[in-house]
Every structure is written in structure tokens, then in C-alpha cells.
Design a protein around this motif. Sequence first.
Motif, PDB file in Angstrom:
ATOM      1  N   ALA A  53       0.981  -1.281   0.017  1.00  0.00           N
ATOM      2  CA  ALA A  53       0.038  -0.047   0.367  1.00  0.00           C
ATOM      3  C   ALA A  53       1.087   1.488   0.092  1.00  0.00           C
ATOM      4  CB  ALA A  53      -0.853  -0.090   1.129  1.00  0.00           C
ATOM      5  N   TRP A  54       1.829   1.679   0.894  1.00  0.00           N
ATOM      6  CA  TRP A  54       2.106   2.386   1.334  1.00  0.00           C
ATOM      7  C   TRP A  54       3.827   2.570  -0.249  1.00  0.00           C
ATOM      8  CZ3 TRP A  54       2.693   5.969   4.095  1.00  0.00           C
ATOM      9  CH2 TRP A  54       1.719   6.004   5.369  1.00  0.00           C
ATOM     10  N   VAL A  55       3.936   1.623  -1.137  1.00  0.00           N
ATOM     11  CA  VAL A  55       4.830   2.096  -2.328  1.00  0.00           C
ATOM     12  C   VAL A  55       4.286   2.135  -3.079  1.00  0.00           C
ATOM     13  CG1 VAL A  55       6.110   0.790  -3.725  1.00  0.00           C
ATOM     14  CG2 VAL A  55       6.557   0.325  -1.730  1.00  0.00           C
ATOM     15  N   ARG A  62      15.258   5.767  -5.759  1.00  0.00           N
ATOM     16  CA  ARG A  62      15.852   5.163  -4.746  1.00  0.00           C
ATOM     17  C   ARG A  62      14.869   4.340  -3.986  1.00  0.00           C
ATOM     18  NH1 ARG A  62      17.742  11.112  -4.739  1.00  0.00           N
ATOM     19  NH2 ARG A  62      15.373  11.650  -3.519  1.00  0.00           N
ATOM     20  N   LEU A  63      13.517   4.945  -3.839  1.00  0.00           N
ATOM     21  CA  LEU A  63      12.778   3.014  -3.597  1.00  0.00           C
ATOM     22  C   LEU A  63      13.257   2.135  -3.981  1.00  0.00           C
ATOM     23  CD1 LEU A  63       9.982   3.179  -1.501  1.00  0.00           C
ATOM     24  CD2 LEU A  63       8.602   3.860  -3.840  1.00  0.00           C
ATOM     25  N   VAL A  64      13.548   2.349  -5.299  1.00  0.00           N
ATOM     26  CA  VAL A  64      13.079   1.040  -6.008  1.00  0.00           C
ATOM     27  C   VAL A  64      14.714  -0.075  -5.540  1.00  0.00           C
ATOM     28  CG1 VAL A  64      13.884  -0.602  -8.102  1.00  0.00           C
ATOM     29  CG2 VAL A  64      12.250   1.537  -7.917  1.00  0.00           C
ATOM     30  N   ASP A  65      15.703   1.022  -4.944  1.00  0.00           N
ATOM     31  CA  ASP A  65      17.152   0.341  -4.335  1.00  0.00           C
ATOM     32  C   ASP A  65      16.846  -0.194  -2.922  1.00  0.00           C
ATOM     33  OD1 ASP A  65      18.223   0.814  -6.472  1.00  0.00           O
ATOM     34  OD2 ASP A  65      19.219   2.830  -6.523  1.00  0.00           O
ATOM     35  N   PHE A  72      10.836  -0.388  13.219  1.00  0.00           N
ATOM     36  CA  PHE A  72      12.004  -1.320  12.563  1.00  0.00           C
ATOM     37  C   PHE A  72      10.980  -1.731  11.801  1.00  0.00           C
ATOM     38  CE2 PHE A  72      14.568   0.014  16.153  1.00  0.00           C
ATOM     39  CZ  PHE A  72      15.637   0.361  15.285  1.00  0.00           C
ATOM     40  N   ASP A  73       9.892  -1.211  12.224  1.00  0.00           N
ATOM     41  CA  ASP A  73       8.635  -2.461  10.476  1.00  0.00           C
ATOM     42  C   ASP A  73       8.502  -1.811   9.328  1.00  0.00           C
ATOM     43  OD1 ASP A  73       8.016  -4.176  13.342  1.00  0.00           O
ATOM     44  OD2 ASP A  73       6.334  -3.565  13.564  1.00  0.00           O
ATOM     45  N   VAL A  74       8.227  -2.796   8.668  1.00  0.00           N
ATOM     46  CA  VAL A  74       8.706  -2.549   6.841  1.00  0.00           C
ATOM     47  C   VAL A  74       7.318  -1.637   6.580  1.00  0.00           C
ATOM     48  CG1 VAL A  74       8.305  -3.112   5.125  1.00  0.00           C
ATOM     49  CG2 VAL A  74      10.023  -4.436   6.224  1.00  0.00           C
ATOM     50  N   ALA A  75       8.063  -0.082   6.461  1.00  0.00           N
ATOM     51  CA  ALA A  75       6.772   0.147   6.113  1.00  0.00           C
ATOM     52  C   ALA A  75       6.349   1.792   6.983  1.00  0.00           C
ATOM     53  CB  ALA A  75       5.222  -0.005   5.404  1.00  0.00           C
ATOM     54  N   PHE A  76       6.602   1.541   8.593  1.00  0.00           N
ATOM     55  CA  PHE A  76       5.892   1.956   9.544  1.00  0.00           C
ATOM     56  C   PHE A  76       6.695   3.250   9.633  1.00  0.00           C
ATOM     57  CE2 PHE A  76       6.273   3.418  13.859  1.00  0.00           C
ATOM     58  CZ  PHE A  76       5.152   3.462  13.937  1.00  0.00           C
ATOM     59  N   ARG A  77       6.033   4.187   9.754  1.00  0.00           N
ATOM     60  CA  ARG A  77       6.478   6.175   9.188  1.00  0.00           C
ATOM     61  C   ARG A  77       6.179   6.916  10.758  1.00  0.00           C
ATOM     62  NH1 ARG A  77       4.430   7.656   3.340  1.00  0.00           N
ATOM     63  NH2 ARG A  77       5.696   6.314   1.791  1.00  0.00           N
ATOM     64  N   ALA A 135      16.555  14.700   0.210  1.00  0.00           N
ATOM     65  CA  ALA A 135      17.128  13.622   1.117  1.00  0.00           C
ATOM     66  C   ALA A 135      15.616  12.861   0.111  1.00  0.00           C
ATOM     67  CB  ALA A 135      16.552  13.796   2.385  1.00  0.00           C
ATOM     68  N   PRO A 136      15.669  11.292   0.289  1.00  0.00           N
ATOM     69  CA  PRO A 136      14.682  10.813   0.267  1.00  0.00           C
ATOM     70  C   PRO A 136      13.642  10.941   1.303  1.00  0.00           C
ATOM     71  CG  PRO A 136      16.282   9.308   1.503  1.00  0.00           C
ATOM     72  CD  PRO A 136      16.374  10.753   0.855  1.00  0.00           C
ATOM     73  N   ALA A 137      11.936  10.738   0.190  1.00  0.00           N
ATOM     74  CA  ALA A 137      10.973  10.653   1.361  1.00  0.00           C
ATOM     75  C   ALA A 137      10.740   9.355   1.743  1.00  0.00           C
ATOM     76  CB  ALA A 137      10.104  11.954  -0.009  1.00  0.00           C
ATOM     77  N   GLY A 138      11.078   8.224   2.090  1.00  0.00           N
ATOM     78  CA  GLY A 138      11.284   6.875   2.119  1.00  0.00           C
ATOM     79  C   GLY A 138       9.414   6.478   1.973  1.00  0.00           C
ATOM     80  N   GLY A 139       9.531   5.352   2.112  1.00  0.00           N
ATOM     81  CA  GLY A 139       8.473   4.741   1.974  1.00  0.00           C
ATOM     82  C   GLY A 139       9.026   3.581   3.402  1.00  0.00           C
ATOM     83  N   GLY A 140       8.730   4.191   4.526  1.00  0.00           N
ATOM     84  CA  GLY A 140       9.608   3.430   6.054  1.00  0.00           C
ATOM     85  C   GLY A 140       9.772   2.843   5.299  1.00  0.00           C
TER      86      GLY A 140
END
Length: 342
Positions: A118-120, A165-168, A281-286, A302-307
Amino acid sequence: MNELLVIGLYALLAGAVVGALGVGALRLVRHRSILAHIAALLAVTIASVTAGVTAVAQAMFLSAHDLQVVLVTVAASAALSLAVGVAFARRLAQAAVWADQARQRERQLEAGRRELVAWVSHDLRTPLAGLRAMAEALEDRVVDEPAAVAEYHRRIRVETDRMTRLVDDLFELSRITAGALRPALSPVPLGDVVSDAIAATAPLAADRRVRVLAPETGWPTVRAAEAELARVVTNLLVNSVRYTPPDGTVRIDAGRDDDDAWLAVSDTCGGIPEADLPRVFDVAFRGTRARTPAPAGAGEAAPAGGGLGLAIVRGLVEAHGGRVHAHNVTGGCRFVVRLPAV
């Protein structure tokens, strides 16, 4: 033949009496653990056999000595059977606990995967929509002023870098979760890695008016893969800088305890809600509330990361045989990484 029938009848009656009592005992433990159920069942079974043997022995008019021998033999066998049964029940109960934990972990992983998708999807859909709109505007010559065209080109490059960056991050996370990451460990001076990470984070820190402080000396040497360790430090720095308000401070410290080296990144973000600490440290947790980042400036790099940043940190640290945790400090939070020292 008649004697055998009588003996069987005695044993059956004695066992039935004890069995009836045992049914009541089993009803009393019906809400208990599996260990209690198995122990009660074993006790009822052994008590029934013991009662039957005792009744038959007494009916056979054995001497006091012979009867005592029979009873001691039955008691020893019963005690041994009960001990073996309880030991087996403990192992079975522990296996049930492990299976339940595995099911819970699987449910958590599945929920994390759904949340990650969902986040990605959101993080990819937003820049793709912007890229499509800007490309169509340039193609249709809706924007033709040189300054506007240059700005559109710059924004296309920024959004493309963000998606890259998100794909990486997704690729790195897939290697970690698949167990395919095998870092080549070697002695790495932690000070050099931190210095490079600070330099890489400097544009973001300057844009957000956040000071990044680090001591000049006292850095330990750790056993790690330099590229993966650099990503750990950079992700921690970027995360702290992104969530620190303007004019805040991010500080990096390091040291050594016995066989472990530690690296700590502290910030002045205001702290993490206690309910969120186990999940950072969970995946996709923001995060929510206190850790919601303020809007970035126009020049953010900076990357606006996907959590994924902290999830990657945990995966890389654990792949090195280390551990990472987060806790609140006065005015902010502190992330601590521990790795084997040289």
C-alpha cells in the motif's frame, strides 16, 4: 476361566471408579494449558491401572510381603510413567507455543507485506502522476518559457531520483528478507564511515537547518562490510534529520564495551510515542504524531522514504551479527547500533 473373569471384573470396577473421578478432574482443568491436560490424563490413566492392580492383588489373598512388593513395583512404574509423560507434555506444550508464535509472526509479516504494498503503491503513484503531467506539459508546449522548462526538468530529475531510491530500498529489503545478504566482513574504521555519511547528509541538514554533531576522535573499528555499514549510518542520519524540527540537533557518538562497538544517533525530534517504539523498525512503518516530519524545503535532496529505511537498518545490522534498538531521551530519541568490534 472363572478366576480370570473375576480378576477382570475386579480390575474393571476399580478402574471405573478411579476413571469416574478422573473425568471430574479433567473437567476442572479444561481451561488450563495443554501441559495440565496431558498431566491430568496421565495421572488418571496411571491411577486407574494402579487401582486395578491393587484390587486384584488384594483379591488374590497374597501375603503381606507379596502385596507390598506388588504395590512398590506398581508405584515405581507409575512414578516413572508419570515423569516421562510430563516431560513429553512439556515438550509438546513448548512446541505448541512455538507454533503459535510462528503463526503470529506469519500474520505480522503478511500484514507488513500488505502495508508495504500500500505504501509503495502510494509513493510510486504520486511522483508518476507528477512526471506524467510535467511531461505532457512540455510535450504540448504548455510550458515554453526557458525558466519554467528548466524548473520542470529539475523536478523531473528529483522525482526520478526519488523513485530510484525507493526501488533500491525495495531491492535491498528483498535481499534481506530472502536471506540472500552475506556481507563480507573486514575491519572498518567507524570514523571514516560516519564522516562520509555526514557529508552525504549535509545538504538535507542545511536545508532543514539541523546541526549534525560528531566527535573528532574516539571512533572504534568494527567488523563489517563497509558499503552496508555506510548505508546503516546514512539511513539513521537521514531519518533523524528528517524528523528533527528546524534549529534542532542530531548527534552521533560511538564507543566500545568489551567485545562490542556501539554507535548512537540522537536527535531532538520530541520523542517517539511509547506505543510506536516496538514498531519503528517494521517495514513501511512511518510513525504518528510526534514523529511526523515537517514539510521539507524546496531544495530537499533526501529520500521521502517509503518507511523502509529503519527496516533496512535492522536487517543489515542483524546480518552483521549485531543488534539495534531505539528509546526516548530528553527532548528526542536515540538509536543505538551494536556490532562486533575488532
